[in-house]
Design an enzyme around this catalytic site. Structure first.
Site, PDB file in Angstrom:
ATOM      1  N   GLY A 233      -1.605  43.249 -23.565  1.00 37.74           N
ATOM      2  CA  GLY A 233      -2.424  44.300 -24.170  1.00 37.74           C
ATOM      3  C   GLY A 233      -3.887  43.975 -24.373  1.00 37.74           C
ATOM      4  N   GLU A 268       2.321  38.128 -22.358  1.00 41.77           N
ATOM      5  CA  GLU A 268       2.582  38.914 -21.142  1.00 41.77           C
ATOM      6  C   GLU A 268       1.327  39.685 -20.728  1.00 41.77           C
ATOM      7  OE1 GLU A 268       5.583  41.513 -22.670  1.00 41.77           O
ATOM      8  OE2 GLU A 268       7.185  40.043 -22.532  1.00 41.77           O
ATOM      9  N   GLY A 270      -1.487  41.438 -18.467  1.00 45.05           N
ATOM     10  CA  GLY A 270      -1.650  41.986 -17.122  1.00 45.05           C
ATOM     11  C   GLY A 270      -3.128  42.243 -16.883  1.00 45.05           C
ATOM     12  N   ARG A 271      -3.612  43.283 -17.557  1.00 40.23           N
ATOM     13  CA  ARG A 271      -4.998  43.729 -17.382  1.00 40.23           C
ATOM     14  C   ARG A 271      -6.034  42.603 -17.559  1.00 40.23           C
ATOM     15  NH1 ARG A 271      -6.190  49.028 -18.307  1.00 40.23           N
ATOM     16  NH2 ARG A 271      -4.328  49.158 -19.603  1.00 40.23           N
ATOM     17  N   ARG A 307      -5.867  56.007 -12.850  1.00 38.99           N
ATOM     18  CA  ARG A 307      -6.167  55.870 -14.283  1.00 38.99           C
ATOM     19  C   ARG A 307      -7.036  56.996 -14.862  1.00 38.99           C
ATOM     20  NH1 ARG A 307      -8.696  52.207 -16.454  1.00 38.99           N
ATOM     21  NH2 ARG A 307      -7.405  52.025 -18.310  1.00 38.99           N
ATOM     22  N   TYR A 311      -4.995  58.912 -17.672  1.00 42.60           N
ATOM     23  CA  TYR A 311      -5.323  58.596 -19.073  1.00 42.60           C
ATOM     24  C   TYR A 311      -6.695  59.088 -19.502  1.00 42.60           C
ATOM     25  CZ  TYR A 311      -2.125  54.640 -17.884  1.00 42.60           C
ATOM     26  OH  TYR A 311      -1.113  53.833 -17.445  1.00 42.60           O
ATOM     27  N   CYS A 338      -6.340  68.062  -4.020  1.00 42.74           N
ATOM     28  CA  CYS A 338      -6.333  69.415  -4.572  1.00 42.74           C
ATOM     29  C   CYS A 338      -5.832  69.427  -6.017  1.00 42.74           C
ATOM     30  CB  CYS A 338      -5.473  70.311  -3.700  1.00 42.74           C
ATOM     31  SG  CYS A 338      -5.989  70.197  -1.995  1.00 42.74           S
ATOM     32  N   TYR A 367      -3.440  48.170 -12.743  1.00 46.69           N
ATOM     33  CA  TYR A 367      -2.994  49.559 -12.748  1.00 46.69           C
ATOM     34  C   TYR A 367      -3.822  50.412 -11.780  1.00 46.69           C
ATOM     35  CZ  TYR A 367      -0.922  47.486 -16.837  1.00 46.69           C
ATOM     36  OH  TYR A 367      -0.250  46.621 -17.663  1.00 46.69           O
TER      37      TYR A 367
HETATM   38  C1  LIG Z   1       2.617  46.751 -19.635  1.00 44.43           C
HETATM   39  C2  LIG Z   1       3.193  45.641 -20.408  1.00 44.43           C
HETATM   40  C3  LIG Z   1       2.485  44.436 -20.554  1.00 44.43           C
HETATM   41  C4  LIG Z   1       1.098  44.212 -19.993  1.00 44.43           C
HETATM   42  O1  LIG Z   1       0.108  44.896 -20.671  1.00 44.43           O
HETATM   43  P1  LIG Z   1      -1.446  44.646 -20.384  1.00 44.43           P
HETATM   44  O2  LIG Z   1      -2.140  45.626 -21.218  1.00 44.43           O
HETATM   45  O3  LIG Z   1      -1.681  44.862 -18.928  1.00 44.43           O
HETATM   46  O4  LIG Z   1      -1.753  43.221 -20.776  1.00 44.43           O
HETATM   47  C5  LIG Z   1       3.106  43.402 -21.226  1.00 44.43           C
HETATM   48  N1  LIG Z   1       4.341  43.538 -21.760  1.00 44.43           N
HETATM   49  C6  LIG Z   1       5.044  44.693 -21.655  1.00 44.43           C
HETATM   50  C7  LIG Z   1       6.393  44.775 -22.252  1.00 44.43           C
HETATM   51  C8  LIG Z   1       4.490  45.774 -20.988  1.00 44.43           C
HETATM   52  O5  LIG Z   1       5.175  46.910 -20.896  1.00 44.43           O
END
Ligand SMILES: *Cc1c(COP(=O)(O)O)cnc(C)c1O
Length: 404
Positions: A233, A268, A270-271, A307, A311, A338, A367
């Protein structure tokens, strides 16, 4: 990424040259930015050396996952497909956690067979299903339980996951019951408490609150968790001058939380690992004047980068070649699809643009490609990895004959 005598360059390669060689639209990643992000992430939390599980859903390109694996990261997966690609990229099963509220029996069985680190369950029913399958296989399966900490992540509503009304995790009451249930089960070994309150979080306060909730519940259930999985997150800056997440404060809060606990922390992200590593290069097809607006119609669309449409997210847009003439018109960047939501933002005082010129949409590594589709039967774009002066296609542009 910077302008060298007014020409935009990614590492040592000019955007113009990438477009000439590979066409547009094109996703273009910087290897060194990826390395820098991972090094920085590790450094921020080095005092308790967490297990960092890259959230595969943010980017599913196997060649990027292989690079990420080389830096020692594990994976957070949310489907059988993601689990398969993480394993195929060479990530050790003991560095993989499986999240998600709707894992099917098939997916659970596969995860058990592969002996991954943790299946993070999100309901009573799921725990019972894992137990049922484990019993048939005569195995003891190591699991986590995802708590819904009822904490507002102060992010976009669409990407908030830790509030009471969200579908994710279990309430503290069910959590308590599940801990008791797991204690008496022969086939389930409870090892982890997990949380993930949302994405694109820029304020450390929600994390602080989340930690307080987790601390309270651990005391209440009086259970020794080998792992505490704090999810991901961590937000990035999509626009100039936006505030940044204060990692030092988050780190301090975690260290405080870990006092008199022996748990290992899992993240965890990602971004924050992959988000700012890529741009989407696109060519202007037409410019259409309408009232006081100019529509800049580009060859990238919402199927390539979802995105903004999904969002209302905004991404910086830059020209591939800088000029000093500003346009008096409001420029609205739109794709050919379209749908009225197929737009990337309206910008005042942008430099004057002409048809056939190139622009780049920034910070599309997370994403971006993973949310792309074939809507309007458009082929998915090519993905390119740049390292110094070298460019490498890490995923070919989809061929129309393969989708028609
Ligand atoms: C999407 C997700 C993440 C990654 O979130 P980021 O904002 O990309 O860091 C981590 N854990 C879970 C369970 C998720 O669903």
């Amino acid at each position: 990424m910077k302008f060298i005598s007014n020409k935009l360059r990614i590492e040592n390669v000019f955007v113009q040259n990438i477009s000439k060689k590979y066409g547009t639209p094109a996703y273009c990643y910087s290897y060194n930015q990826l390395k820098e992000n991972i090094d920085n992430f590790k450094k921020k939390f080095k005092s308790f050396s967490p297990l960092i599980c890259f959230a595969i859903k943010s980017n599913t390109n196997i060649n990027l996952i292989k690079e990420i694996k080389k830096f020692g990261l594990g994976a957070d997966v949310v489907s059988m497909g993601e689990l398969m690609i993480a394993l195929k990229a060479g990530i050790a099963p003991k560095k993989i956690v499986f999240s998600g509220i709707g894992k099917t029996a098939n997916e659970i069985e596969y995860a058990i067979n592969k002996k991954i680190l943790l299946i993070n369950a999100e309901s009573f029913s799921e725990i019972k299903e894992i137990e049922r399958i484990a019993k048939i296989k005569k195995r003891q399966v190591e699991v986590g339980i995802r708590l819904n900490p009822n904490t507002d992540a102060k992010t976009l509503n669409q990407i908030s996951t830790g509030k009471k009304g969200n579908k994710f995790g279990v309430s503290d009451k069910i959590f308590h019951e599940l801990v008791k249930y797991c204690k008496s089960s022969k086939n389930i070994k409870l090892k982890c408490l997990s949380v993930h309150i949302g994405s694109q979080i820029l304020d450390h306060q929600p994390y602080k609150k989340m930690l307080r909730v987790v601390d309270r519940i651990i005391k209440k259930v009086n259970y020794n968790f080998e792992f505490i999985d704090l999810g991901g997150g961590m937000g990035i800056s999509y626009e100039n001058n936006t505030k940044k997440l204060n990692y030092n404060k988050y780190n301090t809060e975690i260290k405080r939380f870990l006092k008199n606990k022996k748990s290992k922390i899992i993240f965890e992200p990602g971004r924050s690992i992959i988000g700012n590593t890529a741009v989407l290069i696109s060519k202007i097809i037409y410019i259409k004047e309408n009232n006081n607006k100019n529509f800049i119609i580009i060859d990238a669309a919402m199927n390539d980068l979802m995105r903004p449409a999904l969002y209302g997210a905004s991404h910086r847009i830059l020209p591939a070649i800088k000029k000093n003439i500003k346009s008096k018109k409001l420029y609205e960047f739109v794709g050919p699809i379209c749908e009225s939501t197929d737009k990337f933002g309206a910008i005042k005082n942008f430099q004057e643009l002409k048809e056939k010129e190139l622009i780049v949409i920034c910070d599309v590594g997370a994403y971006g490609m993973s949310l792309s589709s074939n809507y309007n039967l458009r082929p998915k774009p090519v993905e390119i990895l740049i390292k110094g002066s070298k460019t490498k296609v890490i995923k070919k542009r989809q061929k129309l004959e393969d989708i028609v």
